[in-house]
Scaffold this motif. Structure first.
Motif, PDB file in Angstrom:
ATOM      1  N   ALA A 207      -1.241  -3.439   2.194  1.00 34.67           N
ATOM      2  CA  ALA A 207      -1.076  -4.979   1.919  1.00 34.67           C
ATOM      3  C   ALA A 207       0.293  -5.175   0.997  1.00 34.67           C
ATOM      4  O   ALA A 207       1.094  -6.321   1.419  1.00 34.67           O
ATOM      5  N   LEU A 208       0.424  -4.479   0.259  1.00 32.92           N
ATOM      6  CA  LEU A 208       1.849  -4.411  -0.484  1.00 32.92           C
ATOM      7  C   LEU A 208       3.050  -4.224   0.440  1.00 32.92           C
ATOM      8  O   LEU A 208       4.093  -4.908   0.237  1.00 32.92           O
ATOM      9  N   TYR A 209       2.822  -3.478   1.186  1.00 27.34           N
ATOM     10  CA  TYR A 209       3.990  -2.693   2.343  1.00 27.34           C
ATOM     11  C   TYR A 209       4.245  -3.988   3.382  1.00 27.34           C
ATOM     12  O   TYR A 209       5.596  -4.434   3.223  1.00 27.34           O
ATOM     13  N   HIS A 210       3.248  -4.643   3.669  1.00 32.39           N
ATOM     14  CA  HIS A 210       3.377  -5.788   4.466  1.00 32.39           C
ATOM     15  C   HIS A 210       4.107  -7.140   3.753  1.00 32.39           C
ATOM     16  O   HIS A 210       4.962  -7.876   4.105  1.00 32.39           O
ATOM     17  N   THR A 211       3.757  -7.200   2.462  1.00 30.83           N
ATOM     18  CA  THR A 211       4.165  -8.311   1.598  1.00 30.83           C
ATOM     19  C   THR A 211       5.604  -8.215   1.234  1.00 30.83           C
ATOM     20  O   THR A 211       6.515  -9.036   1.249  1.00 30.83           O
ATOM     21  N   PHE A 212       5.919  -7.021   0.767  1.00 27.81           N
ATOM     22  CA  PHE A 212       7.265  -6.776   0.168  1.00 27.81           C
ATOM     23  C   PHE A 212       8.303  -6.081   0.604  1.00 27.81           C
ATOM     24  O   PHE A 212       9.388  -6.097   0.625  1.00 27.81           O
ATOM     25  N   VAL A 213       7.989  -5.272   1.730  1.00 28.42           N
ATOM     26  CA  VAL A 213       8.825  -4.548   2.771  1.00 28.42           C
ATOM     27  C   VAL A 213       8.864  -5.450   3.978  1.00 28.42           C
ATOM     28  O   VAL A 213      10.102  -5.675   4.395  1.00 28.42           O
ATOM     29  N   LEU A 214       7.680  -5.517   4.783  1.00 28.90           N
ATOM     30  CA  LEU A 214       7.992  -6.199   5.993  1.00 28.90           C
ATOM     31  C   LEU A 214       7.962  -7.607   5.942  1.00 28.90           C
ATOM     32  O   LEU A 214       8.550  -8.299   6.759  1.00 28.90           O
ATOM     33  N   ARG A 215       7.524  -8.178   4.735  1.00 26.95           N
ATOM     34  CA  ARG A 215       7.338  -9.791   4.491  1.00 26.95           C
ATOM     35  C   ARG A 215       7.031 -10.571   5.763  1.00 26.95           C
ATOM     36  O   ARG A 215       7.743 -11.593   6.171  1.00 26.95           O
ATOM     37  N   ASP A 216       5.938  -9.961   6.185  1.00 25.52           N
ATOM     38  CA  ASP A 216       5.550 -10.839   7.506  1.00 25.52           C
ATOM     39  C   ASP A 216       4.497 -11.871   7.160  1.00 25.52           C
ATOM     40  O   ASP A 216       3.757 -12.503   8.006  1.00 25.52           O
ATOM     41  N   GLY A 217       4.074 -11.930   5.892  1.00 24.39           N
ATOM     42  CA  GLY A 217       2.969 -12.931   5.593  1.00 24.39           C
ATOM     43  C   GLY A 217       1.667 -12.655   5.771  1.00 24.39           C
ATOM     44  O   GLY A 217       0.852 -13.310   5.965  1.00 24.39           O
ATOM     45  N   LEU A 218       1.425 -11.244   6.249  1.00 23.77           N
ATOM     46  CA  LEU A 218      -0.078 -10.838   6.590  1.00 23.77           C
ATOM     47  C   LEU A 218      -0.996 -11.300   5.510  1.00 23.77           C
ATOM     48  O   LEU A 218      -2.031 -11.478   5.757  1.00 23.77           O
TER      49      LEU A 218
END
Length: 238
Positions: A207-218
């Motif tokens: 969840a943190l990877y999607h939020t702060f690295v990918l920044r895809d709003g998952l």
């Protein structure tokens, strides 16, 4: 009225509220299906209108998810770092076990409700990891997390039955055993708690990877707010 009784009353209210919310959602879903079968076309239901897709999970699902997250963090951390250091002969252990049992039963009820919602409400499109390998990891972690939570709860309930905790804690019959390690399920409860911690850590890392690295709003999928958007705007996270 002491604080332990107040806590039990609050937990009972939360359980009843959660069950009522889940029941209302299911009844609404059943009613919508019945209306559609009777020819009531055009009425919007939880499946969404034509051309629309779910951008977020059902709000009851969202509430249950975050409640379970905080409850499991409390149960695991208190069990591993506080409860284990309180001797069974201490009155504090009885109060701690009482709260631990109520919280575990509440999580069990909400997990069942969450599964019901997964089967009866429209879900956002499945997400994907940044690589095929991470997608496979994600697809394994989610079901294992569910299984591990149920294993933890039922191992705890089984151990409570073996030690006659309901009688000791709620009816003042008997005393706690000198150690719970005399029961095989104590080992299951301990080992699985560490497995569960690892699975939660993987889940949070994703969840943190999607939020702060990918920044895809998952992570917004598990939040309150506008749930339906145009289907053509829905693009699963890669």
């Amino acid at each position: 009225m002491d604080m332990s009784n107040v806590a039990l009353i609050v937990e009972a209210i939360v359980i009843l509220g959660a069950v009522a919310a889940i029941g209302r959602s299911v009844l609404k879903r059943v009613s919508s299906r019945t209306g559609a079968a009777a020819g009531q076309q055009g009425a919007s239901n939880d499946r969404g209108e034509a051309g629309r897709s779910a951008a977020k999970y059902h709000p009851v699902h969202v509430a249950i998810h975050w409640f379970i997250a905080f409850a499991m963090a409390n149960l695991l951390l208190r069990g591993a770092f506080i409860m284990v250091n309180i001797p069974n002969s201490s009155p504090e252990k009885l109060a701690g076990l009482r709260a631990h049992m109520f919280a575990g039963i509440l999580v069990l009820i909400l997990m069942v409700g969450r599964i019901v919602l997964l089967k009866t409400t429209r879900l956002p499109p499945k997400s994907k990891g940044p690589t095929p390998f991470l997608t496979r990891v994600k697809n394994m972690v989610h079901p294992l997390l569910y299984v591990s939570i149920f294993v933890q709860i039922f191992a705890g309930l089984g151990m409570a039955y073996q030690a006659d905790l309901p009688g000791v804690i709620f009816l003042n019959h008997g005393v706690l055993p000198e150690s719970f390690w005399i029961y095989p399920l104590r080992t299951v409860h301990y080992v699985n708690s560490r497995i569960l911690m690892g699975l939660i850590a993987l889940h949070m890392s994703g969840a943190l990877y999607h939020t702060f690295v990918l920044r895809d709003g998952l992570l917004r999928r598990m939040s309150f707010g506008r749930r339906w958007i145009s289907a053509r705007l829905m693009v699963p996270a890669e």
